[in-house]
Design a protein around this motif. Structure first.
Motif, PDB file in Angstrom:
ATOM      1  N   SER A 142      51.737  46.572  62.814  1.00  0.00           N
ATOM      2  CA  SER A 142      51.184  47.901  63.029  1.00  0.00           C
ATOM      3  C   SER A 142      50.281  48.309  61.845  1.00  0.00           C
ATOM      4  CB  SER A 142      52.358  48.862  63.185  1.00  0.00           C
ATOM      5  OG  SER A 142      51.938  50.145  63.412  1.00  0.00           O
ATOM      6  N   ARG A 222      50.377  53.761  61.857  1.00  0.00           N
ATOM      7  CA  ARG A 222      49.839  53.831  63.215  1.00  0.00           C
ATOM      8  C   ARG A 222      50.909  54.119  64.254  1.00  0.00           C
ATOM      9  NH1 ARG A 222      44.279  52.849  63.249  1.00  0.00           N
ATOM     10  NH2 ARG A 222      44.623  54.081  65.120  1.00  0.00           N
ATOM     11  N   GLU A 223      52.163  53.846  63.913  1.00  0.00           N
ATOM     12  CA  GLU A 223      53.263  54.138  64.838  1.00  0.00           C
ATOM     13  C   GLU A 223      54.409  54.735  64.037  1.00  0.00           C
ATOM     14  OE1 GLU A 223      53.460  50.728  68.121  1.00  0.00           O
ATOM     15  OE2 GLU A 223      52.775  50.014  66.181  1.00  0.00           O
ATOM     16  N   SER A 224      55.214  55.550  64.713  1.00  0.00           N
ATOM     17  CA  SER A 224      56.257  56.276  63.985  1.00  0.00           C
ATOM     18  C   SER A 224      57.453  55.372  63.659  1.00  0.00           C
ATOM     19  CB  SER A 224      56.716  57.470  64.817  1.00  0.00           C
ATOM     20  OG  SER A 224      57.560  57.015  65.852  1.00  0.00           O
ATOM     21  N   LYS A 227      59.556  54.657  66.787  1.00  0.00           N
ATOM     22  CA  LYS A 227      58.882  53.777  67.748  1.00  0.00           C
ATOM     23  C   LYS A 227      58.971  52.318  67.284  1.00  0.00           C
ATOM     24  CE  LYS A 227      55.239  53.525  70.952  1.00  0.00           C
ATOM     25  NZ  LYS A 227      53.807  53.316  70.766  1.00  0.00           N
TER      26      LYS A 227
END
Ligand code: BYC
Length: 318
Positions: A142, A222-224, A227
């Motif tokens: 990510s 870019r992603e939590s 996630k």
């Protein structure tokens, strides 16, 4: 234009680049908060790679075959290299490597919680490669799309090497699960001890993650955290089942509607204790790093002296 106008103009251009998925490069203007955020995250990431060499280094002398010893040494060396890429990338933000190391030794910089757990058996080396590198890859794939150019490029290279590490770990787990009853028990024991700390690697839940909102806005992350944790569980559960390992979570269930695994409550008290320096091996890890750093002073001195002499010779030749 007054200073305020300058700042606003620069900020607009910075935001345009972020929006357009253009990378921010070291000489580009960036808000101070963006720079500080990256200095914190990237140096923490670099320290994790280097401190991560310790739990694995503990097994080099006891690897069960020459083949496994060679592979382990190569993997540990890779981690040192990853630290080097990341320190170099972080230095482009205007902080020296000496300063990063000083902050680590003073307890002002963190490193990943996962490396504060002990490696008790050879199966732990399998669990680290498979679960810890597996979790690291999910996060780092990510981060290949992170907005800061040098960080993103370092990640691309690191990810290639991490996939080899993940396979090295899974191979050890496969071998052990195909071995004797005692070996299967060792593999399951390692799985039981490393599963939950691996889930903690992704950081607190999205609701409790103070840095995430800003990181997502600027596309540093870019992603939590949640996630990425879900992605890791999704990828790993099938691999565990395939070789007969049980995930140590009675609440783990496939949720058809959400198309993900529901899982049990992570022990967040344990996580916060570890990141505050009170995990099983925090003291040992830091002391080892400080000692090696001091013992390596002569290498740094020699390199500096070599560089100085090279410059002098160059001057004389001109
Ligand atoms: N451990 O707001 P949050 C590897 C801290 S090594 C310790 O969510 P953020 C490998 C966090 O720093 C893999 N601390 O923060 C090497 C923050 O405190 P500060 C290392 C953690 O930054 C050898 C506070 O908790 N990977 O691959 O948005 C062998 C609140 O958290 C941890 C990276 O470092 C943790 N697990 O998100 C094998 C990846 N989690 O700093 C493998 C790069 C949270 O405000 N880093 N904290 O005092 C990241 O992606 C993010 O920094 C994190 C945390 C997801 C880790």
């Amino acid at each position: 234009m007054d200073n305020n106008e300058d700042y606003n103009k620069n900020l607009l251009e910075f935001e345009r680049k972020i929006e357009a998925e253009e990378k921010i490069e070291p000489r580009d203007w960036m808000p101070d908060e963006y720079r500080q955020h990256l200095i914190r995250q990237m140096s923490q990431h670099a320290h994790s790679e280097v401190i991560g060499m310790q739990p694995e280094g503990n097994w080099v002398n006891r690897a069960p075959s020459l083949r496994s010893k060679k592979i382990l040494i190569a993997k540990i060396q890779d981690e040192g290299g990853h630290g080097l890429y990341l320190y170099s990338a972080a230095e482009t933000l205007g902080v020296s490597r000496d300063q990063f190391v000083k902050w680590l030794h003073e307890g002002k910089a963190k490193y990943s919680s996962i490396f504060n757990y002990p490696t008790l058996s050879w199966a732990d080396i399998g669990a680290i490669g498979w679960l810890v590198d597996g979790a690291a890859i999910v996060n780092q794939v990510s981060l290949c799309r992170t907005s800061y150019g040098p960080y993103s490029r370092a990640m691309v290279r690191i990810c290639k090497e991490e996939s080899f590490h993940q396979r090295q770990g899974y191979e050890i787990m496969c071998d052990m699960m195909n071995g004797t009853e005692d070996q299967r028990k060792m593999a399951q024991d390692a799985m039981n001890r490393w599963w939950w700390p691996s889930l903690m690697m992704f950081g607190p839940t999205d609701n409790d993650s103070p840095n995430s909102q800003r990181a997502m806005k600027w596309k540093i992350k870019r992603e939590s955290n949640d996630k990425l944790r879900q992605k890791f569980i999704y990828k790993t559960v099938g691999q565990a089942e395939f070789i007969g390992l049980t995930v140590p979570d009675p609440d783990l269930n496939w949720n058809e509607e959400a198309q993900h695994y529901d899982f049990g409550e992570i022990d967040w008290n344990e996580f916060y204790e570890v990141i505050k320096g009170r995990g099983p091996c925090n003291k040992q890890r830091l002391e080892t790093h400080i000692k090696s750093h001091q013992e390596g002073e002569w290498v740094r001195d020699t390199a500096r002296e070599y560089n100085r002499l090279k410059q002098e010779v160059k001057k004389e030749l001109v």
